[in-house]
Motif scaffolding. Sequence first.
Motif, PDB file in Angstrom:
ATOM      1  N   PRO A 243       0.745  -1.260   0.142  1.00 21.82           N
ATOM      2  CA  PRO A 243       0.139  -0.055  -0.049  1.00 21.82           C
ATOM      3  C   PRO A 243       0.951   1.282   0.230  1.00 21.82           C
ATOM      4  O   PRO A 243       0.337   2.210  -0.740  1.00 21.82           O
ATOM      5  CB  PRO A 243      -0.827  -0.302   1.268  1.00 21.82           C
ATOM      6  CG  PRO A 243      -0.971  -1.638   1.367  1.00 21.82           C
ATOM      7  CD  PRO A 243       0.611  -2.087   1.287  1.00 21.82           C
ATOM      8  N   ARG A 244       1.881   1.265   0.720  1.00 23.01           N
ATOM      9  CA  ARG A 244       2.912   2.448   0.715  1.00 23.01           C
ATOM     10  C   ARG A 244       3.518   2.567  -0.764  1.00 23.01           C
ATOM     11  O   ARG A 244       3.557   3.868  -1.086  1.00 23.01           O
ATOM     12  CB  ARG A 244       3.815   2.249   1.921  1.00 23.01           C
ATOM     13  CG  ARG A 244       3.340   2.196   3.252  1.00 23.01           C
ATOM     14  CD  ARG A 244       4.345   2.186   4.434  1.00 23.01           C
ATOM     15  NE  ARG A 244       3.801   2.046   5.584  1.00 23.01           N
ATOM     16  CZ  ARG A 244       4.594   2.018   6.784  1.00 23.01           C
ATOM     17  NH1 ARG A 244       5.994   2.012   6.690  1.00 23.01           N
ATOM     18  NH2 ARG A 244       4.354   1.823   7.608  1.00 23.01           N
ATOM     19  N   GLU A 246       2.261   1.729  -3.494  1.00 23.17           N
ATOM     20  CA  GLU A 246       0.970   2.324  -4.287  1.00 23.17           C
ATOM     21  C   GLU A 246       0.801   3.950  -3.989  1.00 23.17           C
ATOM     22  O   GLU A 246       0.688   4.829  -5.104  1.00 23.17           O
ATOM     23  CB  GLU A 246      -0.016   1.426  -4.017  1.00 23.17           C
ATOM     24  CG  GLU A 246       0.138   0.066  -4.798  1.00 23.17           C
ATOM     25  CD  GLU A 246      -1.191  -0.846  -4.414  1.00 23.17           C
ATOM     26  OE1 GLU A 246      -2.051  -0.260  -3.581  1.00 23.17           O
ATOM     27  OE2 GLU A 246      -1.074  -1.929  -4.667  1.00 23.17           O
ATOM     28  N   GLU A 247       0.798   4.225  -2.796  1.00 24.00           N
ATOM     29  CA  GLU A 247       0.810   5.386  -2.429  1.00 24.00           C
ATOM     30  C   GLU A 247       1.773   6.405  -2.979  1.00 24.00           C
ATOM     31  O   GLU A 247       1.550   7.606  -3.623  1.00 24.00           O
ATOM     32  CB  GLU A 247       0.720   5.609  -0.831  1.00 24.00           C
ATOM     33  CG  GLU A 247      -0.831   5.242  -0.493  1.00 24.00           C
ATOM     34  CD  GLU A 247      -0.900   4.952   1.180  1.00 24.00           C
ATOM     35  OE1 GLU A 247       0.514   5.526   1.826  1.00 24.00           O
ATOM     36  OE2 GLU A 247      -1.658   4.592   1.787  1.00 24.00           O
ATOM     37  N   ARG A 250       1.508   6.807  -6.824  1.00 20.95           N
ATOM     38  CA  ARG A 250       0.112   7.873  -7.049  1.00 20.95           C
ATOM     39  C   ARG A 250       0.715   9.185  -6.793  1.00 20.95           C
ATOM     40  O   ARG A 250       0.357  10.015  -7.559  1.00 20.95           O
ATOM     41  CB  ARG A 250      -0.970   7.262  -6.320  1.00 20.95           C
ATOM     42  CG  ARG A 250      -2.092   8.079  -6.657  1.00 20.95           C
ATOM     43  CD  ARG A 250      -3.294   7.565  -6.144  1.00 20.95           C
ATOM     44  NE  ARG A 250      -4.544   8.425  -6.581  1.00 20.95           N
ATOM     45  CZ  ARG A 250      -5.266   8.422  -7.613  1.00 20.95           C
ATOM     46  NH1 ARG A 250      -5.012   7.578  -8.506  1.00 20.95           N
ATOM     47  NH2 ARG A 250      -6.404   9.500  -7.737  1.00 20.95           N
ATOM     48  N   TYR A 251       1.380   9.395  -5.670  1.00 19.79           N
ATOM     49  CA  TYR A 251       1.775  10.750  -5.434  1.00 19.79           C
ATOM     50  C   TYR A 251       2.846  11.339  -6.365  1.00 19.79           C
ATOM     51  O   TYR A 251       2.581  12.414  -6.962  1.00 19.79           O
ATOM     52  CB  TYR A 251       2.536  10.535  -3.960  1.00 19.79           C
ATOM     53  CG  TYR A 251       3.191  12.130  -3.479  1.00 19.79           C
ATOM     54  CD1 TYR A 251       2.117  13.002  -2.840  1.00 19.79           C
ATOM     55  CD2 TYR A 251       4.267  12.526  -3.748  1.00 19.79           C
ATOM     56  CE1 TYR A 251       2.519  13.943  -2.407  1.00 19.79           C
ATOM     57  CE2 TYR A 251       4.871  13.734  -3.353  1.00 19.79           C
ATOM     58  CZ  TYR A 251       3.897  14.582  -2.685  1.00 19.79           C
ATOM     59  OH  TYR A 251       4.313  15.789  -2.148  1.00 19.79           O
ATOM     60  N   LEU A 282       2.919   8.754   3.808  1.00 23.04           N
ATOM     61  CA  LEU A 282       2.676   8.898   2.303  1.00 23.04           C
ATOM     62  C   LEU A 282       1.163   9.215   2.114  1.00 23.04           C
ATOM     63  O   LEU A 282       0.705   9.857   1.251  1.00 23.04           O
ATOM     64  CB  LEU A 282       3.299   7.968   1.414  1.00 23.04           C
ATOM     65  CG  LEU A 282       4.817   7.728   1.326  1.00 23.04           C
ATOM     66  CD1 LEU A 282       5.102   6.547   0.645  1.00 23.04           C
ATOM     67  CD2 LEU A 282       5.285   9.031   0.502  1.00 23.04           C
ATOM     68  N   GLN A 283       0.332   8.439   3.001  1.00 13.52           N
ATOM     69  CA  GLN A 283      -1.010   8.476   2.686  1.00 13.52           C
ATOM     70  C   GLN A 283      -1.429  10.030   2.996  1.00 13.52           C
ATOM     71  O   GLN A 283      -2.536  10.459   2.437  1.00 13.52           O
ATOM     72  CB  GLN A 283      -1.788   7.795   3.808  1.00 13.52           C
ATOM     73  CG  GLN A 283      -3.226   7.573   3.562  1.00 13.52           C
ATOM     74  CD  GLN A 283      -3.956   6.536   4.515  1.00 13.52           C
ATOM     75  OE1 GLN A 283      -3.203   6.000   5.409  1.00 13.52           O
ATOM     76  NE2 GLN A 283      -5.127   6.611   4.283  1.00 13.52           N
ATOM     77  N   LEU A 286      -0.450  12.108   0.024  1.00 16.45           N
ATOM     78  CA  LEU A 286      -1.255  12.183  -1.143  1.00 16.45           C
ATOM     79  C   LEU A 286      -2.386  12.451  -0.721  1.00 16.45           C
ATOM     80  O   LEU A 286      -3.018  13.284  -1.828  1.00 16.45           O
ATOM     81  CB  LEU A 286      -1.414  10.642  -1.262  1.00 16.45           C
ATOM     82  CG  LEU A 286      -2.194  10.129  -2.354  1.00 16.45           C
ATOM     83  CD1 LEU A 286      -1.864  10.515  -3.751  1.00 16.45           C
ATOM     84  CD2 LEU A 286      -2.322   8.418  -2.376  1.00 16.45           C
ATOM     85  N   THR A 287      -3.118  12.525   0.206  1.00 17.33           N
ATOM     86  CA  THR A 287      -4.317  13.230   0.586  1.00 17.33           C
ATOM     87  C   THR A 287      -4.264  14.628   0.468  1.00 17.33           C
ATOM     88  O   THR A 287      -5.076  15.293  -0.389  1.00 17.33           O
ATOM     89  CB  THR A 287      -4.812  12.961   1.980  1.00 17.33           C
ATOM     90  OG1 THR A 287      -5.083  11.481   2.129  1.00 17.33           O
ATOM     91  CG2 THR A 287      -6.265  13.684   2.136  1.00 17.33           C
ATOM     92  N   GLN A 290      -3.962  15.511  -3.708  1.00 21.71           N
ATOM     93  CA  GLN A 290      -5.352  15.292  -4.218  1.00 21.71           C
ATOM     94  C   GLN A 290      -6.349  16.373  -3.997  1.00 21.71           C
ATOM     95  O   GLN A 290      -7.110  16.844  -4.775  1.00 21.71           O
ATOM     96  CB  GLN A 290      -5.774  13.891  -3.764  1.00 21.71           C
ATOM     97  CG  GLN A 290      -5.157  12.810  -4.394  1.00 21.71           C
ATOM     98  CD  GLN A 290      -5.906  11.372  -3.992  1.00 21.71           C
ATOM     99  OE1 GLN A 290      -5.518  10.456  -4.878  1.00 21.71           O
ATOM    100  NE2 GLN A 290      -6.306  11.287  -2.919  1.00 21.71           N
TER     101      GLN A 290
END
Length: 393
Positions: A243-244, A246-247, A250-251, A282-283, A286-287, A290
């Motif tokens: 998950p990290r 992928e984050e 995406r970032y 990172l989450q 990323l938020t 976005q």
Amino acid sequence: MNSNSGFYVSGGLLLLACLLKLPAFMRNRGRDWLLSSICALLLIGSGVLLTAAPSSIVFINRVTGVANFAAAFIYILLTSFSGASIVLVLNWRGGPDPDQTRLLSRITIAVYGTCCLVIAGLFWLGTADVEQIHTFDAYYATTPFIREMIVLYVLAHAAASLITSRLCWRWSHEVYGTLRTGLRVVAVGYLMHWAGYDLAVMGAVAARWAGANADFLIDFARATTGPSAVLVSTGFIIPLLGPRGEEAVRYWRLAPLARAVRPVQGAPSPVTLPLPWWKPNLQLRLTQRQTYISDRIVACRGHFDTRIRDEARAAALAAKATEEAAAVIAEAAMIAAGVELHRSANGSPPLPPPLAAPARVTFHGDLAHISRALRSPIVKNVRRRTRMETATV
């Protein structure tokens, strides 16, 4: 790279992975069987590799004053690693009955713990006075008690390798994503343990029983130890970091779109929290990115022109793009043009609204896909043309 470096590098990687999981283990204080199993496997695996280096073997024998003490110590660690592997997979997969999983884990710990005690006892009963750093298994293949110790640890390790590889491969058919990838990497790593180490050692031992010499198999077995251990540890870590990862991807993919909408004024900027470099979260980042992009798209939505979108889509289709790719390129073109129109309107009398601008525009493409589409020549041409048109107003 000398004969020691491979073991130290591989063992260091496992130890580093264990240290990364240590804070979570301390917070749970051993209540999480899965986390405890992961930490145990990584710690024991690193111990096997760090002590199996030739210089470490010599050091252990010198410190203890017992010839070949390092061999028995490594075999006990390797047997413990075998049991920890099965326990980890049992707790990782879980089941409908947690009590049964814990019972199977305790049985496995008891069986392999007993094997470790028997290995220690056989070494104490046997005679191994001549130090053997590289070919201990073959040299003492016919020595009473030591022979049984070698067979016991190899069989225990081989059984665990096959069981764990089979469990992971079967489970991989039931899951998806990074978990499936990790399970298959683990399965391959344990299969390499079995085929590259266990069969090779038993081949060398059996050759000595037959009066032949196949000691080169011992060198082959040692050479596969590091790569197979790294494969196993990597497979266990992939689902945890998936998950990290992928984050992070995406970032990174959203960066072009974040730069494209930067000129938009009048949109709120999310508060950037100070984060230490060793804990990037990172989450959260990323938020924030976005939200930053979405707020600026909303701020300039009054300048979106569906005519630009339709023209860009037609141009993309004419360039042999798929329907999905053409739709994303069209939305990226409309956003790029809208940003240019919004920027030109700031600080000057408002421009008349585009004739075909609807009150609300819905985007169907993912923001990351739209960000990537900004590199399309079609989008670049739309942005350049819009900038030229607004400059002449």
